[in-house]
Enzyme design. Structure first.
Site, mmCIF file in Angstrom:
data_model
loop_
_atom_site.group_PDB
_atom_site.id
_atom_site.type_symbol
_atom_site.label_atom_id
_atom_site.label_comp_id
_atom_site.label_asym_id
_atom_site.label_seq_id
_atom_site.Cartn_x
_atom_site.Cartn_y
_atom_site.Cartn_z
ATOM 1 N N ARG A 1 -6.841 3.931 6.400
ATOM 2 C CA ARG A 1 -5.714 4.495 7.136
ATOM 3 C C ARG A 1 -5.911 5.990 7.277
ATOM 4 N NH1 ARG A 1 -0.359 1.086 5.608
ATOM 5 N NH2 ARG A 1 -0.756 -0.448 7.212
ATOM 6 N N GLN A 61 -6.730 5.146 13.642
ATOM 7 C CA GLN A 61 -5.417 4.620 14.024
ATOM 8 C C GLN A 61 -5.493 3.588 15.144
ATOM 9 O OE1 GLN A 61 -2.589 7.812 14.666
ATOM 10 N NE2 GLN A 61 -1.872 7.559 12.573
ATOM 11 N N ASP A 116 -6.375 0.012 13.919
ATOM 12 C CA ASP A 116 -5.541 -0.547 12.863
ATOM 13 C C ASP A 116 -4.983 -1.909 13.298
ATOM 14 O OD1 ASP A 116 -3.703 -1.113 10.903
ATOM 15 O OD2 ASP A 116 -2.711 0.843 10.946
ATOM 16 N N SER A 158 -1.655 -3.250 11.459
ATOM 17 C CA SER A 158 -0.386 -2.720 11.976
ATOM 18 C C SER A 158 -0.033 -3.389 13.299
ATOM 19 C CB SER A 158 -0.464 -1.206 12.174
ATOM 20 O OG SER A 158 -0.467 -0.560 10.922
ATOM 21 N N TYR A 175 0.504 3.053 1.564
ATOM 22 C CA TYR A 175 0.866 1.721 1.072
ATOM 23 C C TYR A 175 1.719 1.843 -0.193
ATOM 24 C CZ TYR A 175 -2.502 -0.832 4.001
ATOM 25 O OH TYR A 175 -3.184 -1.400 5.034
HETATM 26 P P1 NAD Z 1 2.819 -3.374 3.870
HETATM 27 O O1 NAD Z 1 2.790 -4.442 4.898
HETATM 28 O O2 NAD Z 1 1.767 -3.337 2.822
HETATM 29 O O3 NAD Z 1 4.244 -3.458 3.097
HETATM 30 C C1 NAD Z 1 5.451 -3.588 3.796
HETATM 31 C C2 NAD Z 1 6.513 -2.692 3.195
HETATM 32 O O4 NAD Z 1 6.986 -3.236 1.966
HETATM 33 C C3 NAD Z 1 6.059 -1.280 2.870
HETATM 34 O O5 NAD Z 1 6.858 -0.355 3.589
HETATM 35 C C4 NAD Z 1 6.293 -1.155 1.374
HETATM 36 O O6 NAD Z 1 6.681 0.142 0.964
HETATM 37 C C5 NAD Z 1 7.400 -2.149 1.156
HETATM 38 N N1 NAD Z 1 7.629 -2.597 -0.223
HETATM 39 C C6 NAD Z 1 6.724 -2.875 -1.200
HETATM 40 N N2 NAD Z 1 7.352 -3.247 -2.330
HETATM 41 C C7 NAD Z 1 8.690 -3.214 -2.077
HETATM 42 C C8 NAD Z 1 9.847 -3.509 -2.842
HETATM 43 N N3 NAD Z 1 9.775 -3.890 -4.107
HETATM 44 N N4 NAD Z 1 11.054 -3.368 -2.228
HETATM 45 C C9 NAD Z 1 11.171 -2.966 -0.951
HETATM 46 N N5 NAD Z 1 10.100 -2.686 -0.180
HETATM 47 C C10 NAD Z 1 8.879 -2.795 -0.731
HETATM 48 O O7 NAD Z 1 2.898 -1.942 4.514
HETATM 49 P P2 NAD Z 1 2.582 -1.500 6.015
HETATM 50 O O8 NAD Z 1 3.731 -1.867 6.863
HETATM 51 O O9 NAD Z 1 1.252 -1.958 6.439
HETATM 52 O O10 NAD Z 1 2.492 0.076 5.880
HETATM 53 C C11 NAD Z 1 3.368 0.851 5.132
HETATM 54 C C12 NAD Z 1 3.318 2.257 5.672
HETATM 55 O O11 NAD Z 1 2.013 2.787 5.731
HETATM 56 C C13 NAD Z 1 3.832 2.403 7.104
HETATM 57 O O12 NAD Z 1 5.198 2.386 7.213
HETATM 58 C C14 NAD Z 1 3.238 3.738 7.480
HETATM 59 O O13 NAD Z 1 4.043 4.793 7.039
HETATM 60 C C15 NAD Z 1 1.951 3.753 6.732
HETATM 61 N N6 NAD Z 1 0.847 3.508 7.672
HETATM 62 C C16 NAD Z 1 -0.069 4.485 7.853
HETATM 63 C C17 NAD Z 1 -1.109 4.309 8.750
HETATM 64 C C18 NAD Z 1 -2.111 5.391 8.982
HETATM 65 O O14 NAD Z 1 -2.022 6.417 8.390
HETATM 66 N N7 NAD Z 1 -3.082 5.176 9.854
HETATM 67 C C19 NAD Z 1 -1.237 3.113 9.444
HETATM 68 C C20 NAD Z 1 -0.290 2.122 9.227
HETATM 69 C C21 NAD Z 1 0.747 2.339 8.358
#
Ligand code: NAD
Length: 376
Positions: A123, A128, A131, A134, A230
């Site tokens: 990430r 991006q 990805d 996502s 994450y």
């Molecule tokens: P994911 O699918 O791994 O997890 C989904 C969500 O579950 C996350 O937001 C996590 O914080 C949440 N979670 C975990 N345990 C929990 C709990 N006990 N209670 C409530 N929520 C909980 O995550 P994702 O959607 O792939 O990505 C998370 C974040 O990463 C995104 O929102 C974004 O900010 C970031 N991201 C960054 C990039 C990048 O930099 N290129 C790309 C994609 C996402």
């Protein structure tokens, strides 16, 4: 003159998979990089891309695309049998589910395939547009809400009609990452009252900017996220407290959409049987963590069950149920990554580059990804 490298798009063979790893609009792009494209007949059919649409862009359609190609673009991991038909030294790009698929990873290494797993894309800003996770989460979040709305015995929006006023549905989203935020946006557009919670405090603002309420559980999350954004796993004690405080949000909701994941681990159980018992009959849970075991204790991955009057849907592979846009989005991420690997018509790997190295699972007969190797 050296022959062009051949990029093959095999038909997906995993039951229920309707996506395809390359869409016709991208064929001219690959050809402009000096690559030949061969598509197995019918590979795009289920996603709405018939054979002639590939041929129009300059791809060759063949009955079989396995033995002759240099690069294979896939959605699902190949079977061990299919790996036996990949050319030695060829390159494979796809969702390889590397932590759940030891036999496939070992077979790829043994076959001398250079295999890249799209799930392991780092990430970083440069990656991006590659990805794929996502992109697929966006689809899952959207589709989860539509599933819930179509099965709920109530309207989502507030309706004032001559036959009376219907109160809006209440939706509670647990985990507001990519899928959760898309679910929030979709549920808001349908007129529901939406609340959401995430262990990463940074998410509060994003939830509110979509017009939803952030559930303040008053829990202190230590070390909530890693450097990629994450979530990090919390203690059992934390999850116990989270369940306790979250119960009132769950039982007040008509629809619960849990999406909480911690990479490489079973999804945490956040919705207990007691909470399900407390929900109104006819309520719906769409557990987007089902593929990782589920956030609800009663979820059965791949099935719909009714427990204590509540419909619990544990969908697997929701992106495949919207195969046209899912293929378009996935194919763009894969093509971007392929473009990164290709120099002057050939695959040219810079193993010092974290964008190349991050998703690389097997190379020259070895499993080279440390975390995947440790899991084997
Ligand atoms: P994911 O699918 O791994 O997890 C989904 C969500 O579950 C996350 O937001 C996590 O914080 C949440 N979670 C975990 N345990 C929990 C709990 N006990 N209670 C409530 N929520 C909980 O995550 P994702 O959607 O792939 O990505 C998370 C974040 O990463 C995104 O929102 C974004 O900010 C970031 N991201 C960054 C990039 C990048 O930099 N290129 C790309 C994609 C996402």
């Amino acid at each position: 003159m050296e022959a062009c490298m051949i990029v093959a798009i095999p038909r997906e063979t995993v039951p229920g998979e309707q996506r395809v790893a390359l869409v016709p609009e991208l064929v001219p792009k690959l050809r402009s990089w000096g690559l030949d494209v061969v598509v197995e007949s019918g590979a795009g059919a289920a996603a709405g891309f018939p054979d002639p649409s590939y041929a129009e862009g300059g791809a060759r359609v063949a009955a079989e695309a396995f033995d002759e190609a240099d690069v294979f673009l896939k959605v699902q991991p190949p079977s061990v049998d299919e790996i036996g038909r990949l050319r030695e030294g060829s390159t494979l790009i796809g969702f390889l589910q590397p932590y759940a698929n030891a036999a496939v990873i070992k077979a790829l290494a043994a076959r001398g395939v250079t295999a890249f797993s799209m799930e392991l894309m780092p990430r970083i800003t440069r990656a991006q547009s590659m990805d794929a996770l996502s992109a697929m989460s966006t689809i899952a979040g959207y589709k989860a809400v539509l599933l819930a709305a179509s099965r709920l015995p109530k309207f989502f929006p507030l309706l004032m009609t001559a036959a009376g006023t219907m109160t809006p549905a209440r939706v509670f989203v647990i985990g507001a990452g990519v899928a959760g935020l898309q679910a929030i946006g979709t549920a808001k557009r349908l007129g529901a009252i939406v609340e959401a919670y995430d262990t990463r405090p940074a998410v509060k603002e994003q939830v509110e900017s979509l017009g939803a309420r952030f559930a303040e559980l008053g829990l202190q999350t230590k070390d909530a996220e890693d450097k990629s954004g994450y979530a990090k796993a919390q203690s059992e004690e934390f999850y116990g407290k989270q369940q306790e405080i979250m119960a009132k949000y769950v039982t007040a909701a008509d629809v619960v959409i849990p999406t909480a994941l911690v990479p490489g681990q079973r999804a945490p159980i956040l919705v207990t049987e007691e909470m399900v018992k407390g929900m109104r009959p006819g309520s719906v849970i769409v557990d987007l963590a089902a593929e990782q075991g589920g956030n609800c204790a009663l979820t059965e991955p791949g099935r719909e069950v009714v427990r204590h009057g509540v419909l619990i849907i544990g969908p697997v592979n929701l992106p495949s149920t919207m195969p046209l846009h899912a293929s378009q989005m996935y194919a763009r991420t894969v093509a971007q990554f392929l473009g990164h690997l290709v120099k002057e018509g050939r695959i040219d790997l810079d193993l010092e580059d974290e964008l190349t190295r991050g998703p690389l699972v097997t190379h020259r007969g070895e499993v080279v990804h440390e975390a995947v190797k440790a899991r084997l």
